[in-house]
Design a protein around this motif. Structure first.
Motif, PDB file in Angstrom:
ATOM      1  N   VAL A  42      22.624  36.826  40.774  1.00  0.00           N
ATOM      2  CA  VAL A  42      21.439  36.574  41.424  1.00  0.00           C
ATOM      3  C   VAL A  42      20.389  37.420  40.704  1.00  0.00           C
ATOM      4  N   GLU A  47      17.939  37.694  46.858  1.00  0.00           N
ATOM      5  CA  GLU A  47      19.079  36.467  46.873  1.00  0.00           C
ATOM      6  C   GLU A  47      20.189  37.267  47.114  1.00  0.00           C
ATOM      7  N   GLN A  50      20.747  37.153  50.861  1.00  0.00           N
ATOM      8  CA  GLN A  50      21.118  35.573  51.020  1.00  0.00           C
ATOM      9  C   GLN A  50      22.651  35.506  50.891  1.00  0.00           C
ATOM     10  N   LYS A  51      23.321  35.946  49.959  1.00  0.00           N
ATOM     11  CA  LYS A  51      24.606  35.813  49.652  1.00  0.00           C
ATOM     12  C   LYS A  51      25.551  36.704  50.881  1.00  0.00           C
ATOM     13  N   SER A  54      25.588  34.872  54.028  1.00  0.00           N
ATOM     14  CA  SER A  54      26.628  33.696  54.058  1.00  0.00           C
ATOM     15  C   SER A  54      28.052  34.031  54.151  1.00  0.00           C
ATOM     16  N   ALA A  56      29.835  36.465  52.436  1.00  0.00           N
ATOM     17  CA  ALA A  56      30.581  37.194  51.451  1.00  0.00           C
ATOM     18  C   ALA A  56      31.210  38.423  51.553  1.00  0.00           C
TER      19      ALA A  56
END
Length: 293
Positions: A42, A47, A50-51, A54, A56
């Motif tokens: 990313v 970004e 954001q991962k 989600s 991770a």
């Protein structure tokens, strides 16, 4: 990086590692996490966040490892090792003469310089420890630094920091441009991954706990909690060694400063409820065997 991104990362780090970043450490986040963001594919911190949102989990662990300070070197700050040689070990040799066993815990042992420095101190004691069982447990949040500690391989720069040339020649073998600590010294140290925010009662009780230069990154409430849990993990006549910038004063009455020995503390006799000595599952061999005496 937006302010909400920074606040998300601050909370993540505090919840998972205890690291309490102030509001002005965005530069630190960016310098340490931008390489991780690129590795994760990313372009930037937003970004990366954001991962993380989600779910991770593996990435979150990498973020914690990247942000955790692992600054260390052999015989760092010198004074704690003077305490170890001049006060701690002489007292324990007298107090433990009946059972001939000593347990030492290096919390936040990082890449191994601290526990191996203690192992070399013990080795230097020679026949005074013949027949004794001595365990050194090194723990750290980061599996990566524990793997380096287990290997005991260091660069020229790393062995030059705090390590006398006589100790280098005596206890290390040169491998190309690197140096590896001798097998008998490596065998004196056990390793476990451990987060100080989690329960560590299963480790048992120790005669000496080195917990240096890690609690300075925690907030006051977290420090108080950990100190009170450390008090349950040390023998009634044991020792706690903190970093030069750390203190128990104003945070807990479970420990008291050792007179005229900066950074050295003993349990407060007035506290009650000491746990009984309990070794690790795999008992360490006697010191005479692991130290080659």
């Amino acid at each position: 990086m937006t302010p909400p991104d920074y606040e998300y990362l601050r909370k993540l780090l505090k919840d998972q590692s205890g690291l309490d970043l102030s509001a002005d450490k965005q530069y630190l986040i960016e310098s340490r996490l931008l390489p991780l963001a690129r590795k994760a594919g990313v372009p930037g911190i937003s970004e990366l966040v954001q991962k993380l949102k989600s779910g991770a989990a593996a990435l979150a662990a990498q973020v914690v490892e990247a942000m955790t300070t692992n600054e260390t070197f052999f015989f760092r700050d010198k004074i704690p090792f003077d305490h170890f040689r001049e006060v701690i070990m002489p007292e324990l040799l007298r107090a433990r003469a009946g059972r001939k066993s000593i347990r030492i815990w290096c919390a936040a042992g990082s890449t191994g310089q601290e526990p191996y420095s203690l192992a070399m101190c013990l080795k230097e004691m020679g026949a005074a420890l013949n027949g004794w069982r001595v365990e050194i447990l090194a723990t750290d949040l980061s599996q990566e630094v524990l793997e380096k500690s287990r290997a005991g391989i260091y660069s020229q720069f790393e062995v030059q920091r705090g390590l006398a040339i006589q100790m280098l020649v005596k206890y290390f073998k040169q491998i190309g441009e690197l140096w590896q600590i001798n097998p008998d010294i490596r065998a004196m140290v056990q390793h476990r991954q451990l987060n100080l925010l989690h329960d560590f009662s299963g480790l048992g009780v120790f005669d000496v706990i080195f917990c240096r230069n890690v609690l300075i990154y925690f907030d006051q409430e977290t420090k108080m909690t950990i100190f009170n849990r450390l008090a349950k993990a040390v023998e009634a006549d044991g020792f706690l060694v903190l970093g030069a910038a750390e203190t128990v004063v104003g945070l807990t009455d479970a420990f008291k400063p050792f007179p005229e020995r900066r950074g050295l503390y003993r349990p407060n006799e007035q506290r009650a409820g000491f746990a009984k000595f309990r070794p690790l599952e795999a008992a360490a061999p006697k010191f005479s065997a692991i130290a080659g005496l």
